[in-house]
Design a protein around this motif. Structure first.
Motif, PDB file in Angstrom:
ATOM      1  N   ASN A 211     -63.249 -55.613 -25.904  1.00 43.02           N
ATOM      2  CA  ASN A 211     -63.106 -55.636 -24.443  1.00 43.02           C
ATOM      3  C   ASN A 211     -64.222 -56.458 -23.803  1.00 43.02           C
ATOM      4  OD1 ASN A 211     -60.836 -54.065 -24.692  1.00 43.02           O
ATOM      5  ND2 ASN A 211     -61.817 -52.151 -24.089  1.00 43.02           N
TER       6      ASN A 211
ATOM      7  N   SER B 155     -59.188 -55.004 -28.973  1.00 42.50           N
ATOM      8  CA  SER B 155     -59.450 -54.978 -27.528  1.00 42.50           C
ATOM      9  C   SER B 155     -58.173 -54.691 -26.744  1.00 42.50           C
ATOM     10  CB  SER B 155     -60.037 -56.313 -27.067  1.00 42.50           C
ATOM     11  OG  SER B 155     -61.347 -56.485 -27.553  1.00 42.50           O
TER      12      SER B 155
ATOM     13  N   ASP C 175     -58.254 -55.388 -23.272  1.00 42.41           N
ATOM     14  CA  ASP C 175     -58.321 -56.252 -22.093  1.00 42.41           C
ATOM     15  C   ASP C 175     -57.827 -57.655 -22.465  1.00 42.41           C
ATOM     16  OD1 ASP C 175     -60.373 -57.291 -23.579  1.00 42.41           O
ATOM     17  OD2 ASP C 175     -61.933 -57.032 -22.057  1.00 42.41           O
ATOM     18  N   GLU C 176     -58.325 -58.673 -21.828  1.00 48.89           N
ATOM     19  CA  GLU C 176     -57.845 -60.045 -22.043  1.00 48.89           C
ATOM     20  C   GLU C 176     -58.587 -60.776 -23.161  1.00 48.89           C
ATOM     21  OE1 GLU C 176     -55.274 -61.534 -20.291  1.00 48.89           O
ATOM     22  OE2 GLU C 176     -54.974 -59.463 -19.598  1.00 48.89           O
TER      23      GLU C 176
END
Length: 259
Positions: free
Chosen positions: A12, A41, A43-44
């Motif tokens: 993340n 992760s 997120d992006e």
């Protein structure tokens, strides 16, 4: 030609990943393997890593970017995965948010390598940066001209991200994952001990090679980290020497404290 393996551990890390990726992408040195070891992760981070891989494939240098994403058992488990997969002559850990100092950093390091007797470790200086990539200042601890495994009695004089270890030696010293916060210190000391056994030089490249993302002055794990660091010091230098050095650190802080 010397091949470098850079290992970036992420979880993340979307806020800071580009700092690291761009610094590797911009390297003038061509023979680079960049391992992204991601802890699954949410997120992006992975999308960013894949875009970075595409850019690297299209760049003139064509660095090899390899992405592995799966759950892990902590940062040192992830770092060990990277070390096990490294194929370069030298390996360095450049975690998310850290970056190489400039576009010629790896070229500068490569120029210091004697091909007849490769150094066991190449090391340099470190500057501190914030999350926007702004340089805050020089790291307080600076590398000595002549580094040995005994040097770390005075603290971690060489930042982990500025420590390039010969992979054939580094792989003989797996991370001791009983340590949750200081396994990198223990690993660096053991690598330097092995270099001494194999009569390999530890070479100062006399350049700033890393910009290290400064963490907060205090964290929820700060006290546990200090206790663990003490255990690492006792393991390598003995209880008496460690107590004496800590007493000296405390006295020095008192002397430097503003009145």
């Amino acid at each position: 030609m010397i091949k470098f393996t850079l290992i970036t551990v992420t979880y993340n890390a979307a806020k800071v990943f580009d700092l690291t990726a761009q610094s590797v992408l911009q390297q003038s040195y061509a023979d680079v393997e960049h391992l992204i070891i991601d802890g699954a992760s949410t997120d992006e981070t992975l999308q960013m890593a894949n875009r970075y891989k595409q850019l690297s494939d299209q760049a003139p240098s064509r660095h090899e970017v390899i992405i592995l994403s799966e759950p892990d058992h902590g940062i040192y488990d992830a770092m060990q995965k990277g070390l096990d997969r490294a194929t370069g002559d030298y390996v360095c850990f450049l975690n998310a948010g850290d970056r190489l100092a400039d576009a010629d950093t790896l070229l500068t390091i490569a120029d210091k390598i004697d091909m007849e007797q490769k150094p066991g470790v190449l090391y340099g200086d470190t500057d501190l940066i914030d999350e926007q990539g702004n340089i805050i200042g020089h790291r307080r601890l600076t590398p000595p001209e002549h580094l040995t495994w005994r040097s770390f009695r005075q603290g971690m004089l060489v930042c982990h991200q500025a420590f390039y270890a010969l992979t054939s030696i580094a792989r003989q010293e797996p991370y001791d994952q009983q340590f949750r916060f200081s396994a990198d210190v223990d690993w660096c000391i053991r690598v330097m001990k092995r270099c001494e056994q194999e009569k390999r030089e530890l070479k100062n490249v006399h350049a700033t090679v890393c910009h290290y993302l400064r963490e907060g002055q205090t964290t929820r794990n700060h006290r546990a980290s200090l206790r663990e660091r003490f255990r690492v010091m006792v393991r390598h230098y003995g209880l008496f020497t460690t107590l004496v050095m800590h007493a000296w650190f405390a006295l020095r802080m008192i002397i430097k404290k503003p009145q």
